[in-house]
Motif scaffolding. Structure first.
Motif, PDB file in Angstrom:
ATOM      1  N   ASP A   6       0.855  -1.176   0.000  1.00  0.00           N
ATOM      2  CA  ASP A   6       0.000   0.000   0.000  1.00  0.00           C
ATOM      3  C   ASP A   6       0.894   1.230   0.000  1.00  0.00           C
ATOM      4  OD1 ASP A   6      -2.314  -1.532   0.135  1.00  0.00           O
ATOM      5  OD2 ASP A   6      -2.255  -1.627   2.323  1.00  0.00           O
ATOM      6  N   SER A   7       0.635   2.131  -0.934  1.00  0.00           N
ATOM      7  CA  SER A   7       1.500   3.298  -1.072  1.00  0.00           C
ATOM      8  C   SER A   7       0.664   4.555  -1.281  1.00  0.00           C
ATOM      9  CB  SER A   7       2.454   3.125  -2.258  1.00  0.00           C
ATOM     10  OG  SER A   7       3.208   4.302  -2.477  1.00  0.00           O
ATOM     11  N   GLY A   8       1.097   5.626  -0.621  1.00  0.00           N
ATOM     12  CA  GLY A   8       0.439   6.906  -0.815  1.00  0.00           C
ATOM     13  C   GLY A   8       1.037   7.708  -1.942  1.00  0.00           C
ATOM     14  N   ASP A   9       2.117   7.205  -2.520  1.00  0.00           N
ATOM     15  CA  ASP A   9       2.773   7.870  -3.647  1.00  0.00           C
ATOM     16  C   ASP A   9       1.992   7.554  -4.925  1.00  0.00           C
ATOM     17  OD1 ASP A   9       4.525   8.161  -5.986  1.00  0.00           O
ATOM     18  OD2 ASP A   9       6.081   8.654  -4.521  1.00  0.00           O
ATOM     19  N   ARG A  10       1.477   8.582  -5.603  1.00  0.00           N
ATOM     20  CA  ARG A  10       0.615   8.364  -6.769  1.00  0.00           C
ATOM     21  C   ARG A  10       1.346   7.644  -7.894  1.00  0.00           C
ATOM     22  NH1 ARG A  10      -0.998  11.222 -11.357  1.00  0.00           N
ATOM     23  NH2 ARG A  10       0.424  12.943 -10.881  1.00  0.00           N
ATOM     24  N   ILE A  11       2.609   8.024  -8.148  1.00  0.00           N
ATOM     25  CA  ILE A  11       3.367   7.393  -9.225  1.00  0.00           C
ATOM     26  C   ILE A  11       3.671   5.942  -8.883  1.00  0.00           C
ATOM     27  CG2 ILE A  11       5.463   7.480 -10.606  1.00  0.00           C
ATOM     28  CD1 ILE A  11       3.478   9.763 -11.103  1.00  0.00           C
ATOM     29  N   GLU A  12       4.094   5.691  -7.647  1.00  0.00           N
ATOM     30  CA  GLU A  12       4.384   4.309  -7.251  1.00  0.00           C
ATOM     31  C   GLU A  12       3.122   3.457  -7.318  1.00  0.00           C
ATOM     32  OE1 GLU A  12       6.303   1.685  -3.583  1.00  0.00           O
ATOM     33  OE2 GLU A  12       5.932   3.834  -3.312  1.00  0.00           O
ATOM     34  N   SER A  13       1.962   4.050  -6.971  1.00  0.00           N
ATOM     35  CA  SER A  13       0.702   3.298  -7.012  1.00  0.00           C
ATOM     36  C   SER A  13       0.359   2.858  -8.434  1.00  0.00           C
ATOM     37  CB  SER A  13      -0.441   4.146  -6.441  1.00  0.00           C
ATOM     38  OG  SER A  13      -0.234   4.401  -5.068  1.00  0.00           O
ATOM     39  N   ILE A  14       0.682   3.730  -9.406  1.00  0.00           N
ATOM     40  CA  ILE A  14       0.450   3.345 -10.803  1.00  0.00           C
ATOM     41  C   ILE A  14       1.314   2.141 -11.157  1.00  0.00           C
ATOM     42  CG2 ILE A  14       0.719   4.077 -13.211  1.00  0.00           C
ATOM     43  CD1 ILE A  14       0.059   6.926 -12.291  1.00  0.00           C
ATOM     44  N   GLY A  15       2.589   2.167 -10.723  1.00  0.00           N
ATOM     45  CA  GLY A  15       3.469   1.036 -10.975  1.00  0.00           C
ATOM     46  C   GLY A  15       2.978  -0.231 -10.310  1.00  0.00           C
ATOM     47  N   ILE A  16       2.438  -0.107  -9.099  1.00  0.00           N
ATOM     48  CA  ILE A  16       1.917  -1.284  -8.390  1.00  0.00           C
ATOM     49  C   ILE A  16       0.698  -1.844  -9.113  1.00  0.00           C
ATOM     50  CG2 ILE A  16       0.800  -2.011  -6.243  1.00  0.00           C
ATOM     51  CD1 ILE A  16       2.657  -0.004  -4.794  1.00  0.00           C
ATOM     52  N   ASP A  17      -0.172  -0.959  -9.618  1.00  0.00           N
ATOM     53  CA  ASP A  17      -1.327  -1.434 -10.393  1.00  0.00           C
ATOM     54  C   ASP A  17      -0.869  -2.188 -11.643  1.00  0.00           C
ATOM     55  OD1 ASP A  17      -3.084  -0.350  -8.572  1.00  0.00           O
ATOM     56  OD2 ASP A  17      -3.415   1.501  -9.707  1.00  0.00           O
ATOM     57  N   ARG A  18       0.172  -1.674 -12.301  1.00  0.00           N
ATOM     58  CA  ARG A  18       0.687  -2.350 -13.487  1.00  0.00           C
ATOM     59  C   ARG A  18       1.302  -3.701 -13.120  1.00  0.00           C
ATOM     60  NH1 ARG A  18       3.542   2.498 -17.090  1.00  0.00           N
ATOM     61  NH2 ARG A  18       1.608   3.650 -17.491  1.00  0.00           N
ATOM     62  N   ALA A  19       1.941  -3.752 -11.956  1.00  0.00           N
ATOM     63  CA  ALA A  19       2.524  -5.010 -11.506  1.00  0.00           C
ATOM     64  C   ALA A  19       1.442  -6.058 -11.285  1.00  0.00           C
ATOM     65  CB  ALA A  19       3.319  -4.789 -10.219  1.00  0.00           C
ATOM     66  N   ARG A  20       0.350  -5.653 -10.640  1.00  0.00           N
ATOM     67  CA  ARG A  20      -0.747  -6.604 -10.394  1.00  0.00           C
ATOM     68  C   ARG A  20      -1.373  -7.065 -11.718  1.00  0.00           C
ATOM     69  NH1 ARG A  20      -1.641  -6.777  -5.026  1.00  0.00           N
ATOM     70  NH2 ARG A  20      -1.147  -4.923  -3.766  1.00  0.00           N
ATOM     71  N   ALA A  21      -1.513  -6.134 -12.677  1.00  0.00           N
ATOM     72  CA  ALA A  21      -2.084  -6.515 -13.971  1.00  0.00           C
ATOM     73  C   ALA A  21      -1.164  -7.481 -14.708  1.00  0.00           C
ATOM     74  CB  ALA A  21      -2.333  -5.263 -14.811  1.00  0.00           C
TER      75      ALA A  21
END
Length: 429
Positions: A278-293
């Motif tokens: 879980d990250s509050g960093d918007r850019i890192e969150s996008i990367g995490i979403d891409r990782a899950r996809a």
């Protein structure tokens, strides 16, 4: 356009100069005239002959070997010649320029030599596709599959299916011809339907095999887990190069990092991902979403986190990373250390074993997306014919099946594909 009316084409068919030897190919009705214009004579067919090449008797261009292959028994099905020259840039440029000044000759377009071979019946479309794959092959498995396709393995299978289908179609047509005389039962015989069933099952077996595209794109291996689990370090070790940035700072990897590589002669696409948290960093969150996809699209997942949190467990290899710093867990499939190399060979064995079931097997014919779509059409037509009670409906379904088989080898209905297929070749091929 008849073969005699075609322009004669020429191109450098070997690698770009400088090189030890350069090979220039000439194909078409003016090939012999071009050879005679440069060499001053026509060598005997199929014998490498040393010749002095000059342009219209003027300055020396080069001394090299000349070979002639009269059509139709040549690679292109028409008169073909090869000039084997010294591979300097100036030599190649001078000879190509001299050929361009001969009436009736023009530079070849990409894939034009192979297209002429197809149009003249020297190869069929599936063999041409295999040749294109062979030119692009980077791994042993790609080379083997391309050679099988270029050598006519699929073409021979299609010919067998066509013979079987024609036999069944002939029996049906005979039934239709004699139907008015009352000699044929209203329903088609069980043996005829069983023949269709055998062919449908043979097609289903081919369709169940892994696609040839996976040899080109590679087995997709996604490396995933929490931050600082050693994902980037593991990718670099498996790829054999520094493809991903390594840092002790959590969240360094923020986007997918892809590294194509070959392991054990098989192609892989290694994918490093952002650490899952879980990250509050918007850019890192996008990367995490891409990782899950990316996990959903993975053929194999290398999971470097808590085994209980591993997604898609059926496709995962559980990795205990940094094995040099902490003892392994009992749930791990493999313990590795990117720093010391511990367990890497074991992991590679696990990867290649998993990949073997995802890639076309050696000796099997692998089909591409175009072949697959057409075979699906054929099988659907066979199923329709088997279910039909009206012989006329069954006959039309079999006709559609035959047309789809013809499109695999290029006998019918492929004009819209030819430019795309042959346009992928290099100029001299």
């Amino acid at each position: 356009m008849s073969p005699g009316d075609r322009p004669t084409i020429f191109a450098l068919s070997s690698g770009n100069p400088p090189a030890a030897i350069a090979i220039i190919r000439i194909s078409g009705p003016g090939a012999d005239a071009a050879v005679e214009a440069l060499a001053g004579r026509l060598p005997a067919p199929r014998h490498a002959t040393l010749a002095t090449l000059r342009e219209r008797g003027s300055e020396l261009l080069d001394k090299g070997l000349v070979l002639r292959f009269p059509g139709p028994d040549s690679a292109t099905g028409e008169d073909l010649a090869e000039l084997h020259l010294h591979g300097g840039r100036s030599v190649v440029a001078a000879v190509l320029a001299a050929l361009g000044r001969i009436d009736g000759l023009r530079p070849a377009e990409p894939g034009e030599f192979t297209r002429r071979a197809f149009e003249n019946g020297r190869i069929d479309l599936s063999e041409a596709e295999g040749l294109a794959d062979l030119l692009m092959a980077e791994t042993q498995s790609q080379r083997r599959a391309a050679l099988a396709l270029a050598g006519g393995a699929l073409s021979r299978m299609v010919e067998d299916w066509q013979r079987h289908l024609l036999n069944l179609s002939a029996r049906l047509e005979a039934a239709l011809d004699f139907a008015d005389e009352g000699d044929v039962e209203d329903e088609l015989p069980d043996a005829w339907r069983e023949g269709l069933g055998q062919l449908a099952r043979a097609l289903a077996e081919i369709l169940d095999r892994p696609p040839i595209e996976r040899l080109r794109d590679g087995v997709r291996v996604v490396i995933a887990g929490p931050p600082n689990a050693g994902k980037s370090s593991l990718l670099n070790v498996l790829a054999g190069r520094d493809a991903a940035i390594i840092s002790e700072i959590a969240g360094t990897t923020r986007d997918l990092v892809e590294a194509p590589t070959a392991i054990g002669g098989a192609p892989f696409l290694l994918v490093d991902t952002a650490g899952l948290r879980d990250s509050g960093d918007r850019i890192e969150s996008i990367g995490i979403d891409r990782a899950r996809a990316s996990l959903a699209d993975a053929d194999i997942i290398l999971w470097l986190g808590d085994p209980a949190e591993c997604p898609h467990r059926e496709r995962a290899i559980l990795i205990h990373s940094k094995a040099d710093l902490a003892p392994p867990t009992t749930e791990a499939d493999c313990s590795v250390s990117a720093r010391t190399g511990q367990g890497i060979d074991t992991l590679i064995d696990l990867l290649t074993t998993r990949a073997s079931s995802l890639l076309p097997q050696q000796g099997e014919v692998a089909i591409n997306a175009r072949h697959r779509s057409l075979l699906i059409e054929v099988r659907a037509s066979l199923v329709e014919a088997m279910a039909a009670y009206d012989p006329l409906v069954a006959a039309e379904a079999l006709r559609q099946a035959r047309l789809a088989l013809d499109r695999i080898t290029g006998r019918a209905g492929v004009e819209e594909m030819l430019d795309a297929v042959f346009g992928s070749f290099c100029i001299g091929k």
